[in-house]
Design a protein around this motif. Structure first.
Motif, PDB file in Angstrom:
ATOM      1  N   LEU A   1       0.836  -1.206   0.000  1.00 45.91           N
ATOM      2  CA  LEU A   1       0.000   0.000   0.000  1.00 45.91           C
ATOM      3  C   LEU A   1       0.871   1.257   0.000  1.00 45.91           C
ATOM      4  CD1 LEU A   1      -2.857   1.209   0.081  1.00 45.91           C
ATOM      5  CD2 LEU A   1      -2.726   1.125   2.586  1.00 45.91           C
TER       6      LEU A   1
ATOM      7  N   GLU B   1      -7.965   2.257   3.837  1.00 45.14           N
ATOM      8  CA  GLU B   1      -7.498   1.339   2.790  1.00 45.14           C
ATOM      9  C   GLU B   1      -6.605   0.250   3.377  1.00 45.14           C
ATOM     10  OE1 GLU B   1      -7.150   3.745  -1.308  1.00 45.14           O
ATOM     11  OE2 GLU B   1      -5.902   4.550   0.283  1.00 45.14           O
TER      12      GLU B   1
ATOM     13  N   GLU C   1      -8.818  -2.330   4.948  1.00 47.62           N
ATOM     14  CA  GLU C   1      -9.460  -3.136   3.901  1.00 47.62           C
ATOM     15  C   GLU C   1      -8.472  -4.175   3.345  1.00 47.62           C
ATOM     16  OE1 GLU C   1     -10.858  -0.438   0.898  1.00 47.62           O
ATOM     17  OE2 GLU C   1     -12.029   0.727   2.349  1.00 47.62           O
ATOM     18  N   THR C   2      -7.234  -3.739   3.130  1.00 47.80           N
ATOM     19  CA  THR C   2      -6.194  -4.637   2.600  1.00 47.80           C
ATOM     20  C   THR C   2      -5.941  -5.791   3.555  1.00 47.80           C
ATOM     21  OG1 THR C   2      -5.160  -2.717   1.550  1.00 47.80           O
ATOM     22  CG2 THR C   2      -3.831  -4.714   1.698  1.00 47.80           C
TER      23      THR C   2
ATOM     24  N   GLU D   1      -8.879  -8.401   3.683  1.00 47.88           N
ATOM     25  CA  GLU D   1      -8.875  -9.369   2.578  1.00 47.88           C
ATOM     26  C   GLU D   1      -7.907 -10.511   2.858  1.00 47.88           C
ATOM     27  OE1 GLU D   1      -9.953  -6.084  -0.924  1.00 47.88           O
ATOM     28  OE2 GLU D   1      -8.021  -7.121  -0.959  1.00 47.88           O
TER      29      GLU D   1
ATOM     30  N   ASN E   1       1.394  -8.519  -2.284  1.00 47.42           N
ATOM     31  CA  ASN E   1      -0.034  -8.377  -2.588  1.00 47.42           C
ATOM     32  C   ASN E   1      -0.447  -9.317  -3.715  1.00 47.42           C
ATOM     33  OD1 ASN E   1       1.181  -5.655  -1.661  1.00 47.42           O
ATOM     34  ND2 ASN E   1      -0.986  -5.517  -1.085  1.00 47.42           N
TER      35      ASN E   1
ATOM     36  N   LYS F   1      -8.964  -4.619  -3.119  1.00 47.34           N
ATOM     37  CA  LYS F   1      -7.963  -3.638  -2.672  1.00 47.34           C
ATOM     38  C   LYS F   1      -6.552  -4.127  -2.991  1.00 47.34           C
ATOM     39  CE  LYS F   1      -8.512  -0.288  -1.374  1.00 47.34           C
ATOM     40  NZ  LYS F   1      -8.444   0.991  -2.134  1.00 47.34           N
ATOM     41  N   ASN F   2      -6.276  -5.405  -2.771  1.00 44.81           N
ATOM     42  CA  ASN F   2      -4.967  -5.951  -3.120  1.00 44.81           C
ATOM     43  C   ASN F   2      -4.745  -5.918  -4.630  1.00 44.81           C
ATOM     44  OD1 ASN F   2      -3.289  -7.244  -0.738  1.00 44.81           O
ATOM     45  ND2 ASN F   2      -5.447  -7.588  -0.248  1.00 44.81           N
TER      46      ASN F   2
ATOM     47  N   TRP G   1      -5.990  -3.683  -6.668  1.00 45.61           N
ATOM     48  CA  TRP G   1      -5.712  -2.282  -7.000  1.00 45.61           C
ATOM     49  C   TRP G   1      -4.257  -1.931  -6.693  1.00 45.61           C
ATOM     50  CZ3 TRP G   1      -3.991   1.914  -4.200  1.00 45.61           C
ATOM     51  CH2 TRP G   1      -4.026   3.138  -4.861  1.00 45.61           C
TER      52      TRP G   1
END
Length: 326
Positions: free
Chosen positions: A197, A217, A220-221, A224, A294, A310-311, A313
């Motif tokens: 990130l 964020e 969220e990462t 997941e 990621n 998110k990963n 992205w």
């Protein structure tokens, strides 16, 4: 009575291996550095490495008597510590396999889950999970910013030889485990935010975690990755000094959201100026290890049918930065 140590070699000199070299050097444990080219051999012969530990003490490490050019090496080793990037691992493994004793083992200290690349060598690999941060500062000094452990576990699921408890401590604490995968996935989840990130935004940890949107964020990462860990029925093992993913990600066992934000703020304040390894790779125009951090989450998400937007992205953004640099 003189200590009898296993024979140890190091292939690939970087921030992590220099920290290990510092511990070996201080403990007077014999080791060899396998130099891949004569330029590296000559530069290390002429210029000692300067290292500063977390307690502030600086030391000069003269490696002259520890160097050998790999293609000329005749010695065999019980352990070879591989210090390259994930994308170069196969090349380093192939180059060094002739230097292992019949019962010798590689130690892989890369981020991600590098053991997955070498199932055929399962009984010859020890995974090393790194619990510290060392960076090269502007004047070439290697600076270790926090006390951290080296967690060692056999790829086959056994605990490594207890001799490692004598080789590296007290300068580098060691944890021997038969549950390597639990530590690997914990560190992967942490790396997905502090490396992945942060790299997607090209920010220091202070810039990242003192921003509310970035903290959202980050959570969220982590969530997941937590879902994948739970689906795989992996028991998370927390790297000392780190924080449990099960408490940081949403869902069962999660702390209240405001506390999770506070934890990230504290982390940002503590390591305000730190630009982690993947951010530094982008800073210096180097290829990153995003596919092995990621990207590993994305790959497993597809296998398990778990959405990890998110990963995905983050992987996409980091690759976009890399392409822009040419």
């Amino acid at each position: 009575m003189q200590n009898v140590y296993p024979s140890i070699a190091i292939s690939g000199i970087g921030s992590v291996t220099v920290t290990i070299i510092h511990a070996l050097y201080q403990n007077k444990v014999p080791f060899k550095i396998l130099c891949r080219n004569t330029d590296r051999f000559q530069s290390l012969s002429k210029t000692p490495i300067r290292f500063q530990g977390p307690k502030g003490k600086k030391i000069s490490i003269n490696l002259q008597n520890h160097l050998t050019i790999a293609k000329e090496a005749k010695e065999k080793f019980d352990y070879i510590i591989i210090g390259c990037k994930n994308q170069n691992l196969n090349e380093y493994i192939e180059e060094t396999k002739s230097f292992l004793t019949p019962t010798g083992k590689w130690i892989l200290i890369q981020n991600g889950i590098p053991e997955l690349q070498f199932e055929s060598y399962k009984n010859k690999i020890i995974g090393g999970v790194v619990g510290w941060n060392t960076q090269v500062v502007s004047d070439g000094l290697y600076y270790q910013s926090n006390v951290g452990s080296l967690i060692l576990g056999e790829s086959s699921g056994k605990k490594p030889n207890p001799v490692w408890n004598q080789i590296l401590p007290p300068h580098l604490p060691v944890i021997l485990t038969d549950q390597l995968i639990g530590f690997r996935w914990h560190k992967l989840a942490i790396n997905a935010i502090i490396n992945g990130l942060a790299a997607s935004k090209r920010q220091s940890l202070g810039e990242l975690f003192l921003n509310y949107t970035s903290r959202k964020e980050a959570l969220e990462t982590v969530t997941e990755t937590k879902q994948i860990i739970e689906t795989l029925n992996i028991e998370e093992k927390v790297v000392p000094g780190s924080f449990p993913i099960r408490k940081l990600g949403d869902g069962k066992g999660a702390l209240p959201r405001w506390i999770r934000h506070l934890i990230l703020i504290i982390l940002g304040l503590k390591y305000f100026r730190i630009r982690t390894s993947m951010v530094q790779d982008l800073d210096n125009g180097r290829k990153t290890e995003i596919d092995y951090i990621n990207g590993e989450v994305v790959k497993m998400g597809k296998v398990l049918g778990i959405p990890v937007p998110k990963n995905e992205w983050i992987v996409s953004k980091v690759k976009e930065w890399t392409e822009q640099q040419g």
